[in-house]
Design a protein around this motif. Structure first.
Motif, PDB file in Angstrom:
ATOM      1  N   VAL A 196      41.157  40.490  52.119  1.00  0.00           N
ATOM      2  CA  VAL A 196      41.185  39.464  51.073  1.00  0.00           C
ATOM      3  C   VAL A 196      40.080  39.749  50.073  1.00  0.00           C
ATOM      4  O   VAL A 196      38.904  39.904  50.455  1.00  0.00           O
ATOM      5  N   HIS A 197      40.429  39.832  48.807  1.00  0.00           N
ATOM      6  CA  HIS A 197      39.472  40.006  47.723  1.00  0.00           C
ATOM      7  C   HIS A 197      39.592  38.828  46.760  1.00  0.00           C
ATOM      8  O   HIS A 197      40.644  38.182  46.695  1.00  0.00           O
ATOM      9  N   HIS A 198      38.537  38.597  46.011  1.00  0.00           N
ATOM     10  CA  HIS A 198      38.582  37.629  44.915  1.00  0.00           C
ATOM     11  C   HIS A 198      38.345  38.393  43.620  1.00  0.00           C
ATOM     12  O   HIS A 198      37.392  39.172  43.507  1.00  0.00           O
ATOM     13  N   GLY A 199      39.227  38.176  42.637  1.00  0.00           N
ATOM     14  CA  GLY A 199      39.077  38.849  41.360  1.00  0.00           C
ATOM     15  C   GLY A 199      37.954  38.243  40.531  1.00  0.00           C
ATOM     16  O   GLY A 199      37.310  37.270  40.921  1.00  0.00           O
ATOM     17  N   THR A 200      37.716  38.828  39.361  1.00  0.00           N
ATOM     18  CA  THR A 200      36.664  38.330  38.481  1.00  0.00           C
ATOM     19  C   THR A 200      36.949  36.909  38.008  1.00  0.00           C
ATOM     20  O   THR A 200      36.033  36.186  37.618  1.00  0.00           O
ATOM     21  N   ASP A 201      38.225  36.520  38.070  1.00  0.00           N
ATOM     22  CA  ASP A 201      38.595  35.154  37.691  1.00  0.00           C
ATOM     23  C   ASP A 201      38.480  34.177  38.863  1.00  0.00           C
ATOM     24  O   ASP A 201      38.780  32.991  38.718  1.00  0.00           O
ATOM     25  N   GLY A 202      38.050  34.696  40.020  1.00  0.00           N
ATOM     26  CA  GLY A 202      37.875  33.858  41.182  1.00  0.00           C
ATOM     27  C   GLY A 202      39.127  33.665  42.020  1.00  0.00           C
ATOM     28  O   GLY A 202      39.076  33.052  43.088  1.00  0.00           O
ATOM     29  N   LYS A 203      40.254  34.190  41.565  1.00  0.00           N
ATOM     30  CA  LYS A 203      41.500  34.011  42.298  1.00  0.00           C
ATOM     31  C   LYS A 203      41.618  35.054  43.412  1.00  0.00           C
ATOM     32  O   LYS A 203      41.337  36.240  43.196  1.00  0.00           O
ATOM     33  N   PRO A 204      42.067  34.640  44.613  1.00  0.00           N
ATOM     34  CA  PRO A 204      42.182  35.582  45.729  1.00  0.00           C
ATOM     35  C   PRO A 204      43.431  36.453  45.611  1.00  0.00           C
ATOM     36  O   PRO A 204      44.446  36.055  45.033  1.00  0.00           O
ATOM     37  N   PHE A 205      43.339  37.656  46.153  1.00  0.00           N
ATOM     38  CA  PHE A 205      44.500  38.536  46.269  1.00  0.00           C
ATOM     39  C   PHE A 205      44.288  39.432  47.480  1.00  0.00           C
ATOM     40  O   PHE A 205      43.172  39.522  48.034  1.00  0.00           O
ATOM     41  N   LEU A 206      45.344  40.081  47.922  1.00  0.00           N
ATOM     42  CA  LEU A 206      45.291  40.950  49.088  1.00  0.00           C
ATOM     43  C   LEU A 206      45.252  42.408  48.646  1.00  0.00           C
ATOM     44  O   LEU A 206      45.935  42.789  47.691  1.00  0.00           O
ATOM     45  N   LEU A 207      44.464  43.220  49.351  1.00  0.00           N
ATOM     46  CA  LEU A 207      44.331  44.637  49.011  1.00  0.00           C
ATOM     47  C   LEU A 207      44.360  45.475  50.276  1.00  0.00           C
ATOM     48  O   LEU A 207      43.640  45.200  51.242  1.00  0.00           O
ATOM     49  N   ASP A 208      45.199  46.494  50.270  1.00  0.00           N
ATOM     50  CA  ASP A 208      45.242  47.484  51.349  1.00  0.00           C
ATOM     51  C   ASP A 208      44.286  48.609  50.967  1.00  0.00           C
ATOM     52  O   ASP A 208      44.568  49.387  50.060  1.00  0.00           O
ATOM     53  N   HIS A 209      43.145  48.712  51.643  1.00  0.00           N
ATOM     54  CA  HIS A 209      42.127  49.694  51.282  1.00  0.00           C
ATOM     55  C   HIS A 209      42.594  51.134  51.483  1.00  0.00           C
ATOM     56  O   HIS A 209      42.063  52.047  50.851  1.00  0.00           O
TER      57      HIS A 209
END
Length: 458
Positions: A196-209
Motif C-alpha cells: 500500500v502506497h499513498h500518492g502525493t495527493d494523499g490517496k492510497p493505491f496498491l503497488l507490486d514492487h
C-alpha cells in the motif's frame, strides 16, 4: 569523488558509469590513451576502460550484489578484475567490513591475502549495540517504535545530534489484509501481496514492487466481498508519519525509491544532513551504505527480520551485511549507539552484528554452506526459461539434466520451479555441482539463459 579530488588533481580523474554521456566517455578514453588521466572511478563497467600501465584495481564494498550483472553478459566485476590484474600484473584490493562468502573462502584457501583493520578511521570506537526483542516489547500506537528507541531518538534531538533509521520496506503498509477471510490482496502479475502506497495527493493505491503494476485500493475483498480491509505492516511512508507525530519539531528526511529518483536528489539529501539542517534520516538500504555523517550518533534497525526468512540460501548473509553496514553509520566522529529491533534476537546474524564480529559469522555460515552443499562450497548454475510453456520446458530440461548426470556419473543436484516474482510466467533450474560445465556441455538444451555462479536465485 570529492574526497579523491582532494588529493588527486581533477584533470587526472575520470568517472565512468552507465549515466555518463557518449561525449564524456569519448573524452575519458582520449585522456586515458594520451596518459593524462591516471585514475578511473566508476561502477563495474569502469573495468573495461583502456587503462595503460595498470598498477592497481580497488573494489570497495566488494560484497555488494550490484557487482554481478543480471543481464547478458552476466559477469561479476570481481572475477573480471582478477583476470585483468593477472593479465597486466596489477594488484587487486577488495575492501569490505562484511566480505562475501566467496571472498572469505579465498582467504581461507590462501588465494587471497587477508589484511584487517582493527581500528576505526580517525581512531574512533565502535558504537554500543542494544538488541530489543520485539516479541516482548511494549508498543503504543506507533509500531514498531519501542520505548527505548523513542527515548534514544529524543536524547539525540535534545543534544542537537542526528539519527539514522533503517527499514527495508518502502510504502505505507506491507500488505492489505481482509480481516474476514484473512487473505492478503495479491498482484495478478507476481502473485505476491500488493504494497500500500499513498500518492502525493494523499490517496492510497496498491503497488507490486516486483513488476511495477499499480491498482486502486478495492472497497471489497476480491476473495469474500468483505469490506473489512486493513493496512498491515509498516513501510517507510508510515514510519515517516509516526516520526512526525512522535517528534513534531524534528526535521525528518526520507530516502527510498519513492523520494529519490536521481543521484542529484541523494546528494542534496546528504548535504542537508551534513550541514545539520535535518535531525532524522529514515530510509531503506540506501541509508546503510557508505554514509559518513559526523553528527549521527544513533543508528537503528526498526525491524531486522525483513528479508531474513526469504527462501534464499543467501538471505542470512544479506541480512548480516545490512546490519553490519548500518552499525558503521553511527559514532564515526563521536561516541555512538546502535539499536537493533528484532523478533529473533538469538539469530546468529543479529548476535554477530551486535558484537561487530564478522569473522564468527562468516566462519559459521561457511560451515553451514559446506554441510548443506551450497555456494561457495559447491558450484552452481541457474538456467532461466521464459516464453511459451515455461513450466513444461523447465521440467523437461530438469529430467534431461538428471539423466545426463546419471549417465556420466556426475554428482549434481537439480531443482526446477517458478521464479519468485514472476507469478509462474518464468521458471528456472538450479544446478548445484562442481561439474556443472561438463553437465551442460553434454545436455541438449534450447532457449535457456545460463547464469553461472548466480547471486540471485529467487
Amino acid at each position: 569523488l570529492p574526497r579523491i579530488q582532494a588529493v588527486i588533481p581533477k584533470d587526472r580523474i575520470a568517472v565512468v558509469h552507465s549515466k555518463t554521456s557518449t561525449k564524456e566517455d569519448r573524452a575519458t578514453w582520449k585522456g586515458l590513451l594520451n596518459g593524462q588521466i591516471k585514475v578511473v572511478l566508476g561502477a563495474r563497467s569502469a573495468l573495461f576502460s583502456p587503462v595503460h600501465n595498470l598498477g592497481l584495481v580497488i573494489i570497495d564494498e566488494e560484497h555488494e550484489w550490484t557487482y554481478k550483472s543480471e543481464q547478458t553478459p552476466r559477469y561479476h566485476a570481481r572475477e573480471v578484475a582478477e583476470w585483468l590484474c593477472k593479465a597486466s600484473g596489477a594488484k587487486l584490493v577488495l575492501g569490505s567490513a562484511t566480505p562475501s562468502l566467496e571472498a572469505w573462502t579465498q582467504t581461507k584457501s590462501g588465494s587471497y591475502t587477508l589484511a584487517t583493520l582493527p581500528d576505526r578511521f580517525n581512531g574512533g570506537t565502535m558504537p554500543t549495540v542494544q538488541v530489543i526483542d520485539l516479541a516482548t516489547a511494549e508498543f503504543g500506537k506507533h509500531y514498531p517504535f519501542t520505548n527505548p528507541l523513542i527515548d534514544a531518538i529524543q536524547a539525540r534531538l535534545d543534544r542537537g545530534e542526528q539519527s539514522v533509521l533503517f527499514l527495508n520496506h518502502r510504502g505505507r503498509a506491507s500488505a492489505l489484509l481482509c480481516l474476514q477471510c484473512r487473505r492478503r490482496i495479491v498482484s495478478p502479475e507476481s502473485q505476491l501481496p500488493f504494497t500500500v502506497h499513498h500518492g502525493t495527493d494523499g490517496k492510497p493505491f496498491l503497488l507490486d514492487h516486483s513488476s511495477g503494476l499499480t491498482a486502486p485500493v478495492p472497497e471489497l475483498c476480491p476473495h469474500c466481498n468483505s469490506a473489512d480491509l486493513r493496512e498491515v505492516g509498516a513501510g517507510t511512508q508510515r514510519i515517516e508519519e509516526s516520526l512526525k507525530e512522535l517528534f513534531p519539531k524534528a526535521r525528518v528526511l526520507r530516502a527510498d525509491r519513492d523520494t529519490l529518483t536521481n543521484v542529484e536528489e541523494m546528494q542534496t539529501l546528504l548535504r542537508t544532513m551534513a550541514s545539520g539542517d535535518a535531525d532524522i534520516l529514515l530510509g531503506t538500504q540506501t541509508v546503510t551504505k557508505g554514509l559518513d555523517l559526523p553528527r549521527v550518533t544513533l543508528a537503528a534497525v526498526l525491524v531486522a527480520d525483513i528479508g531474513m526468512s526469504l527462501p534464499h540460501f543467501r538471505a542470512g548473509e544479506r541480512t548480516f551485511q545490512l546490519l553490519m553496514q548500518l552499525t558503521g553509520r553511527s559514532g564515526r566522529h563521536a561516541p555512538g549507539e546502535v539499536i537493533i529491533q528484532t523478533f529473533r534476537p538469538d539469530a546468529v546474524e543479529v548476535k554477530a552484528a551486535a558484537t561487530h564480529d564478522a569473522t564468527t559469522y562468516l566462519d559459521s555460515e561457511l560451515r553451514l554452506r559446506l554441510a548443506m552443499g551450497y555456494p561457495p562450497a559447491i558450484g552452481m548454475v541457474r538456467l532461466i526459461i521464459r516464453g511459451e510453456r515455461p513450466r513444461d520446458r523447465a521440467l523437461a530440461a530438469k529430467v534431461a539434466l538428471e539423466t545426463t548426470a546419471k549417465r556420466l556419473n556426475l554428482e549434481a543436484s537439480v531443482s526446477a520451479g517458478p521464479t519468485f516474482f514472476s507469478g509462474g510466467k518464468e521458471w528456472h533450474i538450479l544446478v548445484r555441482s562442481n561439474s556443472y560445465r561438463a553437465l551442460l556441455e553434454a545436455t541438449k538444451l534450447e532457449d535457456v539463459i545460463a547464469d553461472i555462479e548466480p547471486l540471485e536465485t529467487l
